[in-house]
Design a protein around this motif. Structure first.
Motif, mmCIF file in Angstrom:
data_model
loop_
_atom_site.group_PDB
_atom_site.id
_atom_site.type_symbol
_atom_site.label_atom_id
_atom_site.label_comp_id
_atom_site.label_asym_id
_atom_site.label_seq_id
_atom_site.Cartn_x
_atom_site.Cartn_y
_atom_site.Cartn_z
ATOM 1 N N GLU A 33 14.812 28.030 9.056
ATOM 2 C CA GLU A 33 14.239 27.038 9.336
ATOM 3 C C GLU A 33 13.925 27.530 10.994
ATOM 4 O O GLU A 33 12.786 26.776 10.905
ATOM 5 C CB GLU A 33 14.773 25.277 9.423
ATOM 6 C CG GLU A 33 14.861 24.563 10.216
ATOM 7 C CD GLU A 33 13.588 23.560 9.767
ATOM 8 O OE1 GLU A 33 13.095 22.867 10.683
ATOM 9 O OE2 GLU A 33 13.046 23.886 8.718
ATOM 10 N N THR A 34 14.939 27.828 11.645
ATOM 11 C CA THR A 34 14.660 27.925 12.912
ATOM 12 C C THR A 34 13.411 29.391 13.262
ATOM 13 O O THR A 34 12.871 29.465 14.339
ATOM 14 C CB THR A 34 15.794 28.194 13.789
ATOM 15 O OG1 THR A 34 16.498 28.828 13.260
ATOM 16 C CG2 THR A 34 16.915 26.447 13.826
ATOM 17 N N ASP A 37 9.819 27.827 12.617
ATOM 18 C CA ASP A 37 9.635 27.776 14.282
ATOM 19 C C ASP A 37 8.884 28.622 14.725
ATOM 20 O O ASP A 37 7.929 28.175 16.154
ATOM 21 C CB ASP A 37 10.381 26.360 14.501
ATOM 22 C CG ASP A 37 10.593 25.450 13.175
ATOM 23 O OD1 ASP A 37 9.487 24.609 12.691
ATOM 24 O OD2 ASP A 37 12.053 24.338 13.327
ATOM 25 N N ASP A 92 5.242 23.783 4.808
ATOM 26 C CA ASP A 92 5.334 23.505 6.251
ATOM 27 C C ASP A 92 3.428 22.880 6.364
ATOM 28 O O ASP A 92 2.693 22.368 6.412
ATOM 29 C CB ASP A 92 5.108 24.042 7.845
ATOM 30 C CG ASP A 92 6.861 23.972 7.777
ATOM 31 O OD1 ASP A 92 7.179 22.906 7.947
ATOM 32 O OD2 ASP A 92 7.807 24.721 7.888
ATOM 33 N N ASP A 212 17.910 22.201 13.130
ATOM 34 C CA ASP A 212 16.673 21.338 13.603
ATOM 35 C C ASP A 212 17.715 20.480 14.555
ATOM 36 O O ASP A 212 17.364 20.457 16.268
ATOM 37 C CB ASP A 212 16.067 20.276 13.048
ATOM 38 C CG ASP A 212 15.253 20.809 11.980
ATOM 39 O OD1 ASP A 212 14.324 22.193 13.075
ATOM 40 O OD2 ASP A 212 14.842 20.448 11.226
ATOM 41 N N GLN A 216 16.774 21.966 18.514
ATOM 42 C CA GLN A 216 15.398 21.172 19.479
ATOM 43 C C GLN A 216 15.867 19.795 20.646
ATOM 44 O O GLN A 216 17.077 20.394 20.894
ATOM 45 C CB GLN A 216 14.909 19.662 18.028
ATOM 46 C CG GLN A 216 14.407 20.400 16.829
ATOM 47 C CD GLN A 216 12.808 21.629 17.047
ATOM 48 O OE1 GLN A 216 12.413 20.160 18.037
ATOM 49 N NE2 GLN A 216 13.067 22.210 16.462
ATOM 50 N N THR A 227 15.043 27.461 20.029
ATOM 51 C CA THR A 227 15.033 28.681 18.263
ATOM 52 C C THR A 227 15.117 29.874 18.390
ATOM 53 O O THR A 227 16.032 29.971 17.191
ATOM 54 C CB THR A 227 13.583 28.352 17.905
ATOM 55 O OG1 THR A 227 12.339 28.710 19.060
ATOM 56 C CG2 THR A 227 12.856 26.897 17.198
#
Length: 272
Positions: A33-34, A37, A92, A212, A216, A227
């Motif tokens: 996920e990170t 991003d 995404d 997240d 975030q 990230t």
């Protein structure tokens, strides 16, 4: 020559389901996920370029994995980390570039995963992860893994963003579902194959939610680590566990080969 010699024995190509399996899998999906991003936003590559680059790297990793013909921790977990990133990017792309609603994306990937399992079962008569020793079974396995990551991303984003539960509440929610499935498996007779795949899907939104939460900014409900720091923390942890797994796996293979050699010597003495 013994029929179970090292050159002819069929090895399972994926790891046993143990506590460290789930630990590294959870960290892999968090990093997926990170890292997605970071590549997309912080490095400014954009979704399309990031998706193409990471898909090409994933294909190379899977080629390495398929060439092993047995479980090799480095090849296997590299593929898992990369397929986690690509699965995230697929979702995404559908949501951000093609404006497909998260609910629709969740339904589509649920159907795709169900069809994968159906074709897998029709071809092999089993969905067991304990007998992945042919290329066809391994192909079904990795296709299912890809759809679990894409589905988990869509479901996690649906709950956290569209249902507005936030990162912490979403992580707790999926964690409680996983706990209930674990209780079902250990105490209530839940089918182990069904339980495994359900938990495998749900660890994706669980890990992504906490990823997240860590990365975030505070104004979006996160801890603000970014990230880079978050991905680095989990990358170091993954590498350490993979090194440990590699050493343990080499020891197990040495014991297995030693046992085979001992059996062969005993058979030779009997024939003599």
């Amino acid at each position: 020559m013994s029929a179970t010699s090292d050159s002819t024995k069929a090895y399972n190509r994926v790891p046993s389901v143990t506590a460290d399996f789930w630990l590294i899998k959870l960290m892999a999906v968090t990093m997926g996920e990170t890292a997605a991003d970071y590549l997309n936003v912080q490095m400014g590559l954009g979704l399309t370029a990031t998706s193409l680059i990471m898909s090409a790297i994933l294909l190379g990793a899977l080629a390495w994995q398929f060439a092993q013909k047995r479980y090799v921790p480095a090849a296997y977990w590299l593929s898992v980390v990369l397929i986690s990133i690509v699965g995230t990017l697929i979702t995404d792309n559908l949501v951000d570039n093609f404006h497909v609603p998260l609910l629709t994306t969740t339904i589509v990937f649920s159907i795709a995963l169900a069809l994968t399992f159906l074709l897998w079962f029709r071809a092999e008569r089993t969905l067991s992860i304990h007998s992945i020793f042919t290329n066809r079974r391994e192909t079904f396995y990795w296709l299912a893994i890809l759809f679990t990551f894409a589905l988990g991303t869509a479901a996690g984003d649906l709950v956290a963003e569209q249902f507005a539960l936030g990162y912490m509440a979403t992580g707790v929610l999926f964690g409680m579902i996983i706990l209930s499935l674990s209780i079902g498996y250990f105490f209530l007779g839940l089918d182990p194959i069904l339980g495994f795949w359900l938990v495998y899907i749900l660890t994706r939104p669980l890990g992504a939610s906490f990823g997240d939460l860590m990365s975030q900014p505070a104004r979006y409900g996160g801890l603000g680590l970014g990230t880079v720091v978050t991905s680095g923390i989990f990358l170091v942890a993954i590498i350490a566990i993979v090194v440990f797994m590699s050493l343990r796996n080499e020891g197990e293979l040495s014991e297995d080969n030693g046992a085979q050699a001992g059996a062969g010597d005993k058979l030779a003495r009997q024939k003599a």
